[in-house]
Write an enzyme that holds these catalytic residues in place. Structure first.
Site, PDB file in Angstrom:
ATOM      1  N   GLY A 127      -7.036  -7.286   1.207  1.00  0.00           N
ATOM      2  CA  GLY A 127      -5.868  -7.801   1.905  1.00  0.00           C
ATOM      3  C   GLY A 127      -6.006  -9.263   2.264  1.00  0.00           C
ATOM      4  N   LYS A 133     -20.933 -13.758   5.482  1.00  0.00           N
ATOM      5  CA  LYS A 133     -22.340 -13.397   5.593  1.00  0.00           C
ATOM      6  C   LYS A 133     -22.969 -13.053   4.243  1.00  0.00           C
ATOM      7  CE  LYS A 133     -22.341 -11.766  10.371  1.00  0.00           C
ATOM      8  NZ  LYS A 133     -22.714 -10.657  11.277  1.00  0.00           N
ATOM      9  N   ARG A 181       0.826  -1.210   0.000  1.00  0.00           N
ATOM     10  CA  ARG A 181       0.000   0.000   0.000  1.00  0.00           C
ATOM     11  C   ARG A 181       0.861   1.262   0.000  1.00  0.00           C
ATOM     12  NH1 ARG A 181      -5.109  -1.584   3.992  1.00  0.00           N
ATOM     13  NH2 ARG A 181      -6.309  -2.656   2.373  1.00  0.00           N
ATOM     14  N   GLY A 212     -13.058  -3.981   0.943  1.00  0.00           N
ATOM     15  CA  GLY A 212     -14.418  -3.475   1.085  1.00  0.00           C
ATOM     16  C   GLY A 212     -14.709  -2.346   0.121  1.00  0.00           C
TER      17      GLY A 212
END
Length: 397
Positions: free
Chosen positions: A353, A199, A39, A376
């Site tokens: 990641g 989920k 990063r 995300g």
């Protein structure tokens, strides 16, 4: 492209202060050593572009980890040291820990870059406090957001500062948007998407969006367990939220109506997640018993998924397909990685990641078209076509 301006469109003339938001949220060892500096390296093109303008004072800021208050183990010192080693010869990086009194310390010096203390040491960062955004904005004359991986969060440094300063996106942000747009808006078919996670609730909108794009949708990890249960299979003691099964059943019908092939495992590896030696046993999904725990995809499933990936023209991948905490159950994820890397004709995007850390060997990463710095953020961008950080930059230059 989103009606935002980029740093290479800005006038960096004279003695101006550039406030650069990056995503240096890297993983540190218990001894505060950096495991992967990808990063930091990803932000270098923007940093080096700004440094080509010697009269500019560059002030970099980022969050690191999830500290509770000001914890020494989340200090930006290791980041400062690594960044200094990656900059052009002669440059130094000065860490300014106290943001609230930083203004007097941020004076222009030749070949000097400033790095602010961990933004999350201040409560106002996560709450999006306008007063904290004002404190940050007072340190610069223009603002640049190059933190794609953090731009799905409405933090003060992401959405607050653009209301107060002329604002631009960085070169990494530009690269992320271009690559993901190419994969989502005008993809070459067949399109294969691989989504891991646990989920269904948090991924349902994304999965529905992917049915508009993907010819084949592969679900892995805990998601696959839920869908196997929804399809009528025994999943034993596998990780499962029972309330999610009806949602998965609805999605099975939804995907079929949209002519998207939902590829579920034919065989799986069951075992003990704490056993780091035996590697579990392979079973057909119809043979999984009440005492079994599914921890990875099996060899037949690997082969079937590999065939689909070898024919793909566009591949989107986020999330491991096995229990990544145990090396014995990373074989399925490794197999998919190699299958993607071997398809040199496809546009391939890998994000998150967790996905990268689940890969045992990294030697084929240069065969991937684009490795996103956001997990995300990448998924939310695919789902919604924008992010809070991008929206904040609109008409802000």
């Amino acid at each position: 492209m989103h009606n935002i301006h980029y740093i290479d469109q800005a006038k960096l003339d004279g003695s101006i202060r550039v406030l650069l938001r990056v995503d240096f949220n890297i993983t540190l060892s218990p001894h505060n050593e950096i495991g992967d500096d990808a990063r930091i390296r990803a932000a270098l093109p923007t940093i080096e572009y700004i440094l080509q303008h010697p009269q500019v004072t560059l002030i970099i800021m980022s969050h690191l980890g999830r500290p509770k208050g000001k914890e020494d183990r989340y200090s930006m010192k290791p980041v400062r040291d690594r960044l200094a080693s990656l900059l052009p010869p002669g440059y130094s990086v000065v860490l300014v820990e106290d943001i609230e009194s930083a203004k007097t310390a941020l004076v222009h010096q030749d070949k000097t870059v400033y790095l602010l203390g961990n933004l999350r040491f201040w409560e106002g960062e996560k709450t999006g406090d306008p007063a904290f955004a004002q404190t940050l904005a007072s340190l610069g004359d223009i603002y640049v957001n190059d933190a794609f991986g953090a731009s799905h969060r409405p933090d003060a440094s992401i959405v607050g500062i653009p209301k107060l300063l002329p604002s631009y996106a960085g070169l990494l942000m530009k690269k992320e948007i271009e690559h993901i747009d190419n994969a989502v808006s005008h993809p070459a078919h067949p399109v294969v998407a691989i989504i891991g996670g646990i989920k269904v609730t948090t991924k349902l909108a994304l999965l529905k969006k992917l049915t508009d794009i993907a010819d084949t949708l592969i679900v892995g990890g805990g998601l696959a367990t839920v869908f196997l249960k929804a399809a009528g299979y025994e999943v034993g003691k596998s990780v499962l939220v029972a309330e999610e099964v009806p949602l998965a059943q609805e999605f099975l019908v939804f995907a079929k109506k949209h002519n998207t092939h939902l590829l579920l495992p034919d065989d799986v590896v069951v075992g003990d997640p704490a056993d780091e030696h035996t590697g579990g046993a392979v079973k057909l999904v119809a043979e999984v018993g009440a005492s079994d725990m599914i921890l990875d995809i099996g060899p037949e499933t690997q082969a079937k998924m590999g065939t689909v990936l070898s024919d793909a023209k566009t591949i989107i991948w986020n999330g491991p397909v096995g229990y990544m905490e145990n090396l014995q159950y990373r074989r399925g994820t490794d197999y998919l990685y190699y299958a993607i890397a071997q398809n040199r004709q496809a546009l391939s995007i890998v994000g998150g990641g967790d996905t990268l850390s689940a890969i045992s060997k990294k030697e084929y990463l240069d065969h991937i078209t684009h490795i996103s710095t956001g997990g995300g953020a990448m998924l939310e961008y695919i789902e919604k076509g924008t992010l809070p950080g991008i929206e904040a930059l609109k008409d802000a230059a």
